[in-house]
Write an enzyme that holds these catalytic residues in place. Structure first.
Site, PDB file in Angstrom:
ATOM      1  N   HIS A 180      24.233 -32.555  48.026  1.00 55.16           N
ATOM      2  CA  HIS A 180      25.510 -33.240  48.262  1.00 55.16           C
ATOM      3  C   HIS A 180      26.418 -32.452  49.200  1.00 55.16           C
ATOM      4  O   HIS A 180      27.330 -33.014  49.806  1.00 55.16           O
ATOM      5  CB  HIS A 180      26.217 -33.576  46.943  1.00 55.16           C
ATOM      6  CG  HIS A 180      26.890 -32.456  46.239  1.00 55.16           C
ATOM      7  ND1 HIS A 180      26.299 -31.733  45.219  1.00 55.16           N
ATOM      8  CD2 HIS A 180      28.123 -31.927  46.379  1.00 55.16           C
ATOM      9  CE1 HIS A 180      27.143 -30.823  44.767  1.00 55.16           C
ATOM     10  NE2 HIS A 180      28.263 -30.913  45.466  1.00 55.16           N
ATOM     11  N   ASP A 234      19.325 -31.324  43.410  1.00 58.72           N
ATOM     12  CA  ASP A 234      20.481 -31.230  44.301  1.00 58.72           C
ATOM     13  C   ASP A 234      20.373 -29.982  45.181  1.00 58.72           C
ATOM     14  O   ASP A 234      21.086 -28.996  44.991  1.00 58.72           O
ATOM     15  CB  ASP A 234      21.770 -31.201  43.470  1.00 58.72           C
ATOM     16  CG  ASP A 234      22.991 -31.571  44.290  1.00 58.72           C
ATOM     17  OD1 ASP A 234      22.876 -31.665  45.519  1.00 58.72           O
ATOM     18  OD2 ASP A 234      24.071 -31.759  43.690  1.00 58.72           O
ATOM     19  N   SER A 255      29.941 -25.664  44.372  1.00 60.93           N
ATOM     20  CA  SER A 255      28.718 -26.418  44.648  1.00 60.93           C
ATOM     21  C   SER A 255      27.896 -25.684  45.690  1.00 60.93           C
ATOM     22  O   SER A 255      28.407 -25.281  46.733  1.00 60.93           O
ATOM     23  CB  SER A 255      29.061 -27.815  45.161  1.00 60.93           C
ATOM     24  OG  SER A 255      29.588 -28.608  44.141  1.00 60.93           O
TER      25      SER A 255
END
Length: 732
Positions: free
Chosen positions: A80, A215, A666
């Site tokens: 992402h 991810d 992230s």
């Protein structure tokens, strides 16, 4: 037999209490004992050294974190986080979001886009004394003094154009640090699994656990032939980082100590209770309502037009994430009574303050007056600010502001409009084409304008330009006219305005340029009011924080700054937790869970090649028999020490730990105690969302992609053999 999970939770929470903190690297030696207790053996002094392994391999993307994993500039981060790079290269004829992407050689690695950057933090310097030198007592002048001192420091730091420097406030203005970062300007897409892997479970599983998300994605840094950062060119060569992370192919087990390094965005743990109430009672519900309306609109339009779906995929993912977080925050405030917890702490602080008569007893009362003023101003400006949300109006506002600022010497310009900022502004203007559609932009802007018209704090200049006071005006038709007459939809025309003077703007017939000119004075007056208030807060906030830090130290509580987008380190252990639905969540998930969730329909539409690899049990050397320690160790907290725990016999997909993270973390590398890469941070559990305001060690868990799943995908599913050869793989 398994012991009661509640008992296990009690034992777990007692250990996890020490894991709070998003620490500045220089602070690591001060908590060396805590790291050692967790089994983190790498010397704390090494973690404080930004010039050596592993910290010089950790990089920022400006909105996420990443890390070097090969001597040829290969970078790993979240899927992402690389979403815009994937979207930028996605076309109808090759949908990389849907199909995934793998460059089988460096010559096939496309640009990640003109806006993509890698930032390598090389130095963090305390400049508090320089910033505070000779500050005026007048609020506006004080604000400007702080900004001018910052710009002077930045200019000196950026004598070498390859560096990007910023002055960041810590502890709400009590301290200031100058951050020096090497800026890599040529970033390329290397490898990304399909979105059905990278975002498996989609918004449904977002902030939930158990998770089965792959991810991850790989980028590469390129530089000029001289080894110096350069803009994209076919002649550029891979960047050679000073170090790159070793990858432990055996991963971690439950109870192992781990730490995370990255760039957490923002937390509010030292804010007052009144600020939390404002967020929970007005700000978050208001924002959530707007986001949901935007999501519904883009989703409906995307279903009818594949181009729209591709262009707005990144926006949709970002808004859906914010929406889920806002709802989680609101639910968490109700479930845990964080307002009550904060108020209790505040009351205790006030009691402590009274016992220290030499300190200002009116610290909170004085700050509350300013916060009430700030909140009132924010509410008053909220709908007017959103009423300028059109992508083209945003561009026009920036371009006209640039023309006005260029009338001043560079050193006197507002930050964001100095010569150092022009390349990034140009890149943003270019990037508009990849995520813009007139129909969508118009629909979203119309929603914001209707919300603006539905409240009382109106701005005459905007109302006049839109002719909204006339009963005969159809606002939607009015917007149709604006979009049909503008030239800002053309990139060449857009970029040309960067060199236009003020007179060109003020005599232009372009409707968006005219609107930007008409709104300029109102926007500047609003900005001036905000600066005056910031000037007042630049005295009140630091005074309050100085007292709060003394109070925390008196209670032997961890003292670290709120997250502000700068490099931080958090530590903890691989650990499950007792969820809100009374189930104990084990720390690891298996490949089997992907198959169990698979429906063939988005977001549980795992690709056939992945399902085939699982079905055929093509695990290679990535099969893990057990994810638990010796039965006489950590496992005794969850199982009877007389029992042998059930075997894992799968490839771990995701795992939990008690490290302290938030947005911006992230893509952060998750390290084992030796400083070897064992996973990537990508999410938090739903119960942990409120950690931005209050850290609850019992339920605060971060969610990571297990490195063994990444390696298995590269090896057995996508056959990224060329990339595997680049990695430095080690085993226990």
């Amino acid at each position: 037999m398994r012991i009661a999970l509640v008992a296990a939770l009690v034992m777990t929470s007692g250990i996890a209490t020490a894991d709070e903190g998003q620490w500045q690297p220089y602070q690591m030696p001060s908590i060396a004992d805590k790291l050692s207790e967790r089994g983190i053996d790498i010397p704390a002094e090494k973690l404080a050294d930004l010039t050596s392994y592993p910290m010089n391999a950790v990089v920022g993307l400006g909105y996420c974190t990443a890390s070097f994993v090969s001597p040829q500039g290969l970078v790993v981060t979240n899927h992402h986080c690389a979403f815009k790079a994937i979207q930028y290269n996605t076309k109808k004829e090759h949908n990389y979001l849907e199909q995934g992407f793998l460059a089988t050689s460096m010559g096939k690695e496309p640009s990640a886009g003109p806006n993509e950057r890698l930032y390598i933090t090389e130095a963090v310097t305390d400049v508090t004394a320089q910033i505070n030198q000779g500050l005026s007592q007048d609020p506006l002048s004080r604000y400007e003094d702080i900004q001018n001192h910052s710009k002077e420091l930045i200019k000196s730091c950026e004598a070498d154009a390859n560096y990007r420097c910023n002055v960041r406030s810590f502890h709400n203005g009590l301290e200031y640090y100058l951050i020096k970062q090497l800026m890599i300007r040529d970033v390329r897409l290397v490898y990304a699994p399909p979105e059905s892997v990278g975002a498996y479970g989609g918004d449904i599983d977002n902030y939930e656990y158990p998770r089965h998300s792959g991810d991850f994605a790989f980028l590469r840094a390129y530089v000029g032939k001289d080894g110096q950062p350069a803009v994209y060119s076919d002649d550029n060569i891979p960047y050679k980082p000073k170090s790159y992370l070793k990858i432990n192919a055996d991963g971690v087990k439950a109870g192992d100590g781990v730490f995370v390094a990255g760039y957490p965005g923002s937390t509010s743990r030292y804010n007052l209770t009144s600020e939390l109430k404002f967020a929970s009672d007005w700000l978050y519900p208001t924002q959530a309502k707007r986001y949901q309306l935007q999501i519904d609109t883009i989703e409906a339009m995307g279903q009818k037009d594949a181009d729209i779906a591709i262009k707005y995929a990144g926006n949709m993912a970002s808004m859906a994430n914010r929406m889920k977080k806002l709802n989680g925050l609101l639910a968490g405030f109700k479930a845990t009574d964080i307002v009550g917890i904060k108020q209790s702490r505040e009351d205790n602080f006030l009691a402590w303050l009274k016992q220290n008569p030499k300190l200002n007893q009116n610290l909170i009362a004085e700050l509350e007056v300013l916060l009430a003023e700030q909140q009132q101003a924010f509410q008053g400006n909220y709908y007017f600010t959103n009423a300028q949300s059109s992508t083209l109006l945003t561009a026009a506002n920036s371009l006209y502001r640039l023309a006005k600022e260029k009338q001043k010497p560079d050193a006197e310009r507002e930050q964001g409009y100095q010569d150092r900022d022009l390349a990034m502004l140009s890149s943003r203007l270019k990037r508009i084409d990849s995520s813009f559609d007139v129909k969508v932009d118009k629909a979203l802007w119309l929603q914001d304008l209707n919300a603006y018209l539905g409240q009382s704090n109106r701005v005459a200049a905007l109302d006049k330009m839109l002719s909204v006071n006339s009963k005969d005006v159809d606002l939607a038709a009015k917007l149709d006219g604006l979009y049909s007459l503008t030239t800002l939809t053309d990139q060449v025309q857009r970029l040309a305005w960067m060199n236009a003077d003020v007179n060109a703007f003020e005599t232009s017939a372009d409707p968006f340029i005219r609107l930007a000119v008409a709104l300029y004075d109102t926007n500047m007056a609003q900005e001036k009011t905000e600066k005056i208030l910031d000037g007042k807060l630049s005295t009140a906030r630091p005074d309050y924080m100085a007292a709060v830090i003394d109070y925390y130290k008196a209670n032997n509580w961890p003292v670290y700054p709120d997250a502000n987008g700068t490099l931080r380190i958090s530590y903890g252990m691989v650990d499950g937790y007792q969820s809100r639905d009374a189930l104990y969540k084990q720390p690891f998930t298996r490949l089997d869970g992907i198959v169990a969730k698979h429906t063939g329909v988005e977001p549980y539409n795992a690709p056939k090649k992945l399902l085939d690899a699982i079905s055929e049990q093509r695990f290679g050397n990535h099969l893990v028999k057990s994810v638990y320690q010796d039965p006489r160790g950590w496992i005794c907290r969850l199982f009877s020490c007389l029992d042998k725990p059930e075997e894992f016999n799968s490839v771990p997909v995701n795992f939990l730990s008690s490290v302290d993270t938030t947005g911006g973390n992230s893509g952060s590398p998750v390290f084992n105690g030796k400083g070897e890469l064992v996973g990537l941070n990508f999410d938090s559990t739903y119960e942990a969302i409120t950690k931005d305001w209050f850290f609850n060690p019992t339920i605060t868990r971060a969610v990571h992609v297990d490195i063994r799943y990444i390696l298995w995908m590269m090896d057995e599913v996508d056959h990224a053999d060329n990339l595997i050869k680049e990695l430095d793989l080690v085993r226990n």
